[in-house]
Design an enzyme around this catalytic site. Structure first.
Site, PDB file in Angstrom:
ATOM      1  CG  ASN A   1      -9.260  -3.973   1.458  1.00  0.00           C
ATOM      2  OD1 ASN A   1      -8.446  -4.889   1.379  1.00  0.00           O
ATOM      3  ND2 ASN A   1      -9.047  -2.891   2.171  1.00  0.00           N
TER       4      ASN A   1
ATOM      5  CG  PHE B   1      -8.191  -4.357  11.628  1.00  0.00           C
ATOM      6  CD1 PHE B   1      -7.077  -4.493  10.812  1.00  0.00           C
ATOM      7  CD2 PHE B   1      -8.476  -3.094  12.150  1.00  0.00           C
ATOM      8  CE1 PHE B   1      -6.257  -3.403  10.510  1.00  0.00           C
ATOM      9  CE2 PHE B   1      -7.658  -1.994  11.856  1.00  0.00           C
ATOM     10  CZ  PHE B   1      -6.542  -2.151  11.032  1.00  0.00           C
TER      11      PHE B   1
ATOM     12  CG  HIS C   1      -0.865  -3.083   0.303  1.00  0.00           C
ATOM     13  ND1 HIS C   1      -1.034  -2.418   1.498  1.00  0.00           N
ATOM     14  CD2 HIS C   1       0.372  -2.744  -0.144  1.00  0.00           C
ATOM     15  CE1 HIS C   1       0.067  -1.713   1.761  1.00  0.00           C
ATOM     16  NE2 HIS C   1       0.938  -1.900   0.786  1.00  0.00           N
TER      17      HIS C   1
ATOM     18  CE  LYS D   1      -4.927  -5.853   1.141  1.00  0.00           C
ATOM     19  NZ  LYS D   1      -5.831  -5.131   2.075  1.00  0.00           N
TER      20      LYS D   1
ATOM     21  CE1 TYR E   1      -1.658  -4.198   5.312  1.00  0.00           C
ATOM     22  CE2 TYR E   1      -1.482  -6.591   5.164  1.00  0.00           C
ATOM     23  CZ  TYR E   1      -1.898  -5.375   4.631  1.00  0.00           C
ATOM     24  OH  TYR E   1      -2.548  -5.339   3.412  1.00  0.00           O
TER      25      TYR E   1
ATOM     26  CD  GLU F   1       4.041  -0.879   1.968  1.00  0.00           C
ATOM     27  OE1 GLU F   1       3.658  -0.682   0.789  1.00  0.00           O
ATOM     28  OE2 GLU F   1       3.357  -0.562   2.956  1.00  0.00           O
TER      29      GLU F   1
ATOM     30  NE  ARG G   1      -8.506  -1.370  -1.016  1.00  0.00           N
ATOM     31  CZ  ARG G   1      -7.654  -0.744  -0.213  1.00  0.00           C
ATOM     32  NH1 ARG G   1      -7.802   0.541   0.071  1.00  0.00           N
ATOM     33  NH2 ARG G   1      -6.641  -1.404   0.340  1.00  0.00           N
TER      34      ARG G   1
ATOM     35  CB  THR H   1      -9.454   1.414   3.868  1.00  0.00           C
ATOM     36  OG1 THR H   1      -8.292   2.234   3.734  1.00  0.00           O
ATOM     37  CG2 THR H   1      -9.109   0.117   4.577  1.00  0.00           C
TER      38      THR H   1
ATOM     39  NE  ARG I   1      -3.450   4.609  -0.162  1.00  0.00           N
ATOM     40  CZ  ARG I   1      -3.662   3.813   0.896  1.00  0.00           C
ATOM     41  NH1 ARG I   1      -3.109   2.599   0.962  1.00  0.00           N
ATOM     42  NH2 ARG I   1      -4.433   4.187   1.871  1.00  0.00           N
TER      43      ARG I   1
HETATM   44  P1  IDP Z   1      -5.204   0.558   3.353  1.00  0.00           P
HETATM   45  O1  IDP Z   1      -5.048  -0.868   2.881  1.00  0.00           O
HETATM   46  O2  IDP Z   1      -6.252   1.277   2.561  1.00  0.00           O
HETATM   47  O3  IDP Z   1      -3.903   1.310   3.421  1.00  0.00           O
HETATM   48  P2  IDP Z   1      -5.112   0.390   6.273  1.00  0.00           P
HETATM   49  O4  IDP Z   1      -5.872   1.265   7.207  1.00  0.00           O
HETATM   50  O5  IDP Z   1      -3.641   0.588   6.177  1.00  0.00           O
HETATM   51  O6  IDP Z   1      -5.806   0.514   4.831  1.00  0.00           O
HETATM   52  O7  IDP Z   1      -5.412  -1.104   6.698  1.00  0.00           O
HETATM   53  C1  IDP Z   1      -4.677  -2.168   6.137  1.00  0.00           C
HETATM   54  C2  IDP Z   1      -5.613  -3.283   5.799  1.00  0.00           C
HETATM   55  O8  IDP Z   1      -6.156  -3.810   7.019  1.00  0.00           O
HETATM   56  C3  IDP Z   1      -6.838  -2.894   4.971  1.00  0.00           C
HETATM   57  O9  IDP Z   1      -6.590  -2.807   3.593  1.00  0.00           O
HETATM   58  C4  IDP Z   1      -7.790  -4.018   5.322  1.00  0.00           C
HETATM   59  O10 IDP Z   1      -7.446  -5.215   4.610  1.00  0.00           O
HETATM   60  C5  IDP Z   1      -7.486  -4.242   6.794  1.00  0.00           C
HETATM   61  N1  IDP Z   1      -8.383  -3.460   7.661  1.00  0.00           N
HETATM   62  C6  IDP Z   1      -8.255  -2.161   8.002  1.00  0.00           C
HETATM   63  N2  IDP Z   1      -9.273  -1.763   8.818  1.00  0.00           N
HETATM   64  C7  IDP Z   1     -10.033  -2.845   8.989  1.00  0.00           C
HETATM   65  C8  IDP Z   1     -11.253  -3.079   9.715  1.00  0.00           C
HETATM   66  O11 IDP Z   1     -11.803  -2.200  10.374  1.00  0.00           O
HETATM   67  N3  IDP Z   1     -11.757  -4.347   9.645  1.00  0.00           N
HETATM   68  C9  IDP Z   1     -11.163  -5.346   8.933  1.00  0.00           C
HETATM   69  N4  IDP Z   1     -10.039  -5.168   8.242  1.00  0.00           N
HETATM   70  C10 IDP Z   1      -9.481  -3.941   8.252  1.00  0.00           C
HETATM   71 MG    MG Z   2      -2.256   1.159   4.709  1.00  0.00          MG
END
Ligand code: IDP
Ligand code: MG
Length: 150
Positions: free
Chosen positions: A113, A58, A116, A10, A50, A127, A103, A92, A86
């Site tokens: 973070n 968010f 992805h 990212k 997304y 994707e 991470r 996350t 993963r």
């Molecule tokens: P992932 O990236 O581990 O698959 P997801 O739940 O799919 O996690 O969320 C996608 C992305 O959205 C996360 O990697 C993060 O950048 C952002 N995100 C998810 N939850 C939050 C939050 O509670 N606050 C801010 N950003 C979030």
């Molecule tokens: Mg995800």
């Protein structure tokens, strides 16, 4: 089963000059990088990628973050690549991500973070198609495969 996963460093990972370190981890593991593209993601592409998070609190900040500066999009291949990657990226929320994960080692905040990775073979397919043309994905064999797989 040999799988392909979509992985993306990212904007924070790219701007913090962590591309090399992150790519090294995948290479060291024995995974094969078969496509890479440094790109500034458009708002449309970010929203499609997304889409499952649309409407969540968010979501808008996530789109702003992801489109703010270039990301490094990649396709990575290997045995059980989706789950393996993963595990390598970690939870996350970086504060919950195990030490030794990407991470866990390089990030502090869920909203920054740094990486992805596809969460299932179905997401990977979707994707990869979203970010890459078939012609941008390279097919090559790596000579040390006999030392990586039995
Ligand atoms: P992932 O990236 O581990 O698959 P997801 O739940 O799919 O996690 O969320 C996608 C992305 O959205 C996360 O990697 C993060 O950048 C952002 N995100 C998810 N939850 C939050 C939050 O509670 N606050 C801010 N950003 C979030
Ligand atoms: Mg995800």
């Amino acid at each position: 089963m040999i799988q392909k996963s979509f992985v993306m460093i990212k904007p924070d990972g790219v701007s913090r000059r962590l591309m090399g370190k992150i790519l090294s981890r995948f290479e060291q593991k024995g995974l094969q990088v078969i496509a890479v593209k440094l790109m500034q993601i458009s708002e449309d592409l970010a929203k499609t990628h997304y889409g499952e998070h649309e409407g969540k609190p968010f979501f808008e900040d996530l789109i702003t973050y992801i489109t703010s500066s270039p990301s490094l999009a990649m396709v990575i291949k290997g045995e059980d690549a989706v789950l393996t990657i993963r595990k390598m990226i970690g939870a996350t929320n970086p504060s919950e991500a195990d030490v030794g994960t990407i991470r866990g080692d390089f990030a502090m905040d869920t909203g920054r973070n740094i990486i992805h990775a596809s969460d299932s073979p179905e997401s990977a397919k979707r994707e990869i198609n979203l970010f890459f043309d078939e012609s941008e994905i390279c097919d090559y064999s790596i000579v040390d495969n006999i030392w990586i797989y039995e």
